[in-house]
Design an enzyme around this catalytic site. Structure first.
Site, PDB file in Angstrom:
ATOM      1  N   VAL A  53       0.831  -1.203   0.000  1.00 45.11           N
ATOM      2  CA  VAL A  53       0.000   0.000   0.000  1.00 45.11           C
ATOM      3  C   VAL A  53       0.870   1.259   0.000  1.00 45.11           C
ATOM      4  O   VAL A  53       0.599   2.215  -0.721  1.00 45.11           O
ATOM      5  CB  VAL A  53      -0.992   0.006   1.183  1.00 45.11           C
ATOM      6  CG1 VAL A  53      -1.807   1.286   1.207  1.00 45.11           C
ATOM      7  CG2 VAL A  53      -1.923  -1.197   1.091  1.00 45.11           C
ATOM      8  N   CYS A  54       1.937   1.244   0.787  1.00 41.45           N
ATOM      9  CA  CYS A  54       2.840   2.403   0.834  1.00 41.45           C
ATOM     10  C   CYS A  54       3.443   2.666  -0.547  1.00 41.45           C
ATOM     11  O   CYS A  54       3.555   3.808  -0.984  1.00 41.45           O
ATOM     12  CB  CYS A  54       3.964   2.179   1.839  1.00 41.45           C
ATOM     13  SG  CYS A  54       3.388   1.997   3.531  1.00 41.45           S
ATOM     14  N   THR A  55       3.827   1.588  -1.227  1.00 51.67           N
ATOM     15  CA  THR A  55       4.410   1.734  -2.553  1.00 51.67           C
ATOM     16  C   THR A  55       3.398   2.359  -3.506  1.00 51.67           C
ATOM     17  O   THR A  55       3.716   3.310  -4.228  1.00 51.67           O
ATOM     18  CB  THR A  55       4.893   0.366  -3.080  1.00 51.67           C
ATOM     19  OG1 THR A  55       5.890  -0.135  -2.176  1.00 51.67           O
ATOM     20  CG2 THR A  55       5.484   0.487  -4.470  1.00 51.67           C
ATOM     21  N   LEU A  58       2.909   6.184  -2.520  1.00 45.14           N
ATOM     22  CA  LEU A  58       4.005   7.074  -2.862  1.00 45.14           C
ATOM     23  C   LEU A  58       4.234   7.132  -4.372  1.00 45.14           C
ATOM     24  O   LEU A  58       4.588   8.195  -4.889  1.00 45.14           O
ATOM     25  CB  LEU A  58       5.267   6.688  -2.096  1.00 45.14           C
ATOM     26  CG  LEU A  58       5.109   6.893  -0.576  1.00 45.14           C
ATOM     27  CD1 LEU A  58       6.357   6.460   0.157  1.00 45.14           C
ATOM     28  CD2 LEU A  58       4.776   8.333  -0.238  1.00 45.14           C
TER      29      LEU A  58
END
Length: 161
Positions: A53-55, A58
């Site tokens: 999810v972070c990938t 960002l």
């Protein structure tokens, strides 16, 4: 649970080590919130480098950097991993915003997004050019993130105010 700064109040200042991918170089520097006065700043707290999810989050913000630039806004990603991890993450995905290392989670605590067990909650804070907190979203579960459109809509409101 710490609530962090309230809307309309001064955003807590901080200085964190970080770096930004610039061409082939990863330029390391210390980032101080108060030194960004005159431009809006999007603080994107995220739990970890190289997580799915972070990938996605960002990469979405990185691909929208022109939209942020057009609104006189900088985007800073903040997570508990060190600068070496951030460099690897930025290089792997071509991330174009500075990634800041909050290894002791002091900044996450100041913003009320440090969470036992998971480390840091996914959260976004929009800080106006005057250093005042204008909008925030703190996720209870980190499975979703605020879209580029949502952020640029809120930033447009700040710029036009």
């Amino acid at each position: 649970m710490a609530s962090g700064p309230q809307l309309g109040s001064a955003a807590p200042d901080f200085t964190l080590p970080g770096g930004v991918l610039s061409g082939d170089a990863f330029e390391r520097a210390d980032y101080r919130l108060s030194s960004a006065r005159g431009r809006s700043v999007v603080l994107a707290f995220y739990p970890g480098d190289n997580t799915s999810v972070c990938t996605k989050q960002l990469c979405s913000y990185s691909s929208g950097m022109e939209a942020f630039e057009g609104l006189d806004a900088d985007v800073w990603g903040i997570s508990p991993q060190g600068v070496d991890s951030h460099e690897s993450f930025a290089r792997s995905f071509g991330l174009r915003m500075p990634l800041l290392a909050d290894e002791g989670r002091e900044t996450a605590r100041a913003y009320g997004v440090s969470a036992p067990g998971i480390g840091v909650r996914r959260a976004v804070f929009l800080i106006g050019p005057d250093g005042v907190l204008r909008w925030k979203h703190v996720a209870l579960l980190g499975a979703t993130f605020q879209s580029l459109t949502t952020l640029t809509d809120h930033l447009s409101g700040i710029k036009d105010a």
